[in-house]
Design an enzyme around this catalytic site. Sequence first.
Site, short mmCIF file in Angstrom:
data_model
loop_
_atom_site.label_atom_id
_atom_site.label_comp_id
_atom_site.label_asym_id
_atom_site.label_seq_id
_atom_site.Cartn_x
_atom_site.Cartn_y
_atom_site.Cartn_z
CB CYS A 1 -25.54 21.96 37.53
SG CYS A 1 -24.64 21.14 38.33
CE LYS B 1 -23.75 10.64 44.08
NZ LYS B 1 -24.47 11.70 42.83
CG ASN B 2 -23.64 8.69 40.42
OD1 ASN B 2 -24.38 9.56 40.93
ND2 ASN B 2 -22.41 9.58 39.96
CG ASP C 1 -18.18 11.96 39.29
OD1 ASP C 1 -18.32 13.23 38.78
OD2 ASP C 1 -18.96 11.02 39.09
NE ARG D 1 -27.11 16.11 45.99
CZ ARG D 1 -27.28 16.64 44.63
NH1 ARG D 1 -27.10 18.05 44.63
NH2 ARG D 1 -28.00 16.11 43.68
NE ARG E 1 -24.51 17.73 35.35
CZ ARG E 1 -24.70 16.79 36.39
NH1 ARG E 1 -24.44 17.39 37.60
NH2 ARG E 1 -24.69 15.68 36.41
C1 EPZ Z 1 -23.41 11.49 35.49
O1 EPZ Z 1 -24.04 12.75 35.37
C2 EPZ Z 1 -23.09 11.52 37.03
N1 EPZ Z 1 -24.39 11.63 37.79
C3 EPZ Z 1 -22.12 12.64 37.51
O2 EPZ Z 1 -21.80 12.32 38.79
C4 EPZ Z 1 -20.94 12.57 36.50
O3 EPZ Z 1 -19.90 13.49 36.91
C5 EPZ Z 1 -21.02 12.36 35.04
O4 EPZ Z 1 -22.08 11.33 34.69
C6 EPZ Z 1 -19.78 12.08 34.24
O5 EPZ Z 1 -19.31 10.79 34.35
C7 EPZ Z 1 -25.03 10.58 37.78
O6 EPZ Z 1 -25.03 9.49 37.49
C8 EPZ Z 1 -26.42 10.85 38.59
P1 EPZ Z 1 -23.30 13.31 31.41
P2 EPZ Z 1 -24.66 13.11 33.71
O7 EPZ Z 1 -24.65 13.19 30.77
O8 EPZ Z 1 -25.14 11.68 33.49
C9 EPZ Z 1 -23.09 16.94 28.57
C10 EPZ Z 1 -21.50 13.31 40.91
O9 EPZ Z 1 -20.20 13.70 41.62
N2 EPZ Z 1 -24.56 16.80 28.15
O10 EPZ Z 1 -22.29 11.99 30.97
O11 EPZ Z 1 -25.54 14.22 33.98
C11 EPZ Z 1 -22.84 17.50 30.04
O12 EPZ Z 1 -23.05 18.80 30.18
C12 EPZ Z 1 -22.06 13.43 39.47
O13 EPZ Z 1 -21.65 11.89 41.48
C13 EPZ Z 1 -25.26 17.37 27.45
O14 EPZ Z 1 -24.49 18.18 26.58
O15 EPZ Z 1 -23.46 13.41 32.98
C14 EPZ Z 1 -21.47 17.09 30.23
O16 EPZ Z 1 -20.62 18.05 29.68
C15 EPZ Z 1 -21.58 15.02 39.34
N3 EPZ Z 1 -26.54 17.05 26.85
C16 EPZ Z 1 -21.33 15.73 29.52
O17 EPZ Z 1 -22.30 15.71 28.31
C17 EPZ Z 1 -27.01 16.15 27.56
O18 EPZ Z 1 -28.29 15.81 27.11
C18 EPZ Z 1 -21.53 14.41 30.33
O19 EPZ Z 1 -22.46 14.54 31.03
C19 EPZ Z 1 -26.60 15.45 28.31
C20 EPZ Z 1 -25.12 15.53 28.95
#
Ligand code: EPZ
Length: 422
Positions: free
Chosen positions: A118, A22-23, A309, A401, A123
């Site tokens: 969220c 998915k991701n 995840d 989803r 996020r």
């Molecule tokens: C991706 O989300 C995945 N989603 C998530 O999967 C997964 O949990 C996550 O990566 C971590 O592996 C998709 O790929 C669509 P991040 P993403 O940016 O990209 C902070 C699932 O269950 N952050 O790596 O949104 C954020 O808050 C989902 O399939 C900022 O502060 O995750 C988090 O604490 C849920 N500012 C950390 O970084 C930003 O601009 C990592 O988030 C971006 C992120």
Amino acid sequence: MDSILVRGGGELNGVIPIAGAKNACLTLMPATLLTEEPLTLTNAPRLSDIRTMTQLLQSLGAEVSALQGGKVLAMSSHDIHNHTADYDIVRKMRASILVLGPMLARDGHAVVSLPGGCAIGARPVDLHLKALEAMGADLDLRDGYVHAKAPGGRLKGAVVEFPIVSVGATENALLAATLAKGTTVLKNAAREPEIVDLAQCLRRMGAQIEGEGTSTITIQGVDRLGGGTHPVVTDRIELGTYMLAPAICGGEVECLGGRLDLVGAFAEKLDEAGVSVTETERGLKVARKNGRVKAVNVTTEPFPGFPTDLQAQMMALLCTADGTSVLEEKIFENRFMHAPELIRMGAKVDVHGGHATVTGVEKLRGAPVMATDLRASVSLILAGLAAEGETVVSRVYHLDRGYEHVEDKLGACGAKIERIKG
Ligand code: EPZ
């Protein structure tokens, strides 16, 4: 709203085919916006999030056709007539922000709604925006939308150093950098297999990228990209989830298409807990044959660490382990919402800040439960399979989803599981 009824207690034995990720698919689909030529994805998963991304791309003017029952996505973006990603779609799915980089890189302007709140954490998307700003974008946040422009119509290469590892920000910057003028270096980039898959697809389209899978990715911008056909990488989170099914229930399950390099840190924890994982010609075979699993401590981290995840599903396993385990969640600040539901099933879990202490019990008991996110829902199904009696998991739309045909895949291995239409 549908719910899932599980009657627990039996072993699981059989074979489960693992779908495309998915991701990965959610970041590969916006790559169509970078080219006027057709881009086709094979091995796509059939999920509601993929349908949401399809709607978003179509709203921008892309043609997206789901072929072969949805396993093949044929996309073409020769006419992008709308550059606004509307709140109504973006609020449903945060990955919608991934159209920002490609639209800006191709046409020099884009308007994308900010995703908003969220369930699993704040996020924010600040790192996506900072990366694009470093590449010369002018950004204006107005009325809940990011209004982005590239001066002169084109982004320019830059050195972007991420203060923390972000999968989405790395993907947005990587997509955008392929068409920027000059060289972009992404430092402290995410190393997830989904990033590697994206880079491989972009390279097929003519992008010049080096270093994906390491923390420094270098992109030499090109003037145009072409189309291509790309198979979506195996879903390592679906894989890990189904690897946990025989670990929790006992029995032996072979996950077709599974690869150890996708789930290394997770498989090590299973091994430590006393669950055997072996590579076969077709995938990975997982078996638990002797008694209870052992308690293990788990800390979630960016890849190649233990994935956030899989934390909820791992907690379901540890609820019946022999001993006390500590799970530390380091990626999202509010990702233990499955704990109170597992407690309703007789689990002993104590959440304190970013830690959860789980003291294993001999047996869980079935109960009506509900989940607030995708991975939490599937952890409750796994717990239900191991519990005595009936468990009804409501709010199944979260599950849909990210998991296709859960009932069929687990049912084929002997699980007593059915969907109740509601
Ligand atoms: C991706 O989300 C995945 N989603 C998530 O999967 C997964 O949990 C996550 O990566 C971590 O592996 C998709 O790929 C669509 P991040 P993403 O940016 O990209 C902070 C699932 O269950 N952050 O790596 O949104 C954020 O808050 C989902 O399939 C900022 O502060 O995750 C988090 O604490 C849920 N500012 C950390 O970084 C930003 O601009 C990592 O988030 C971006 C992120």
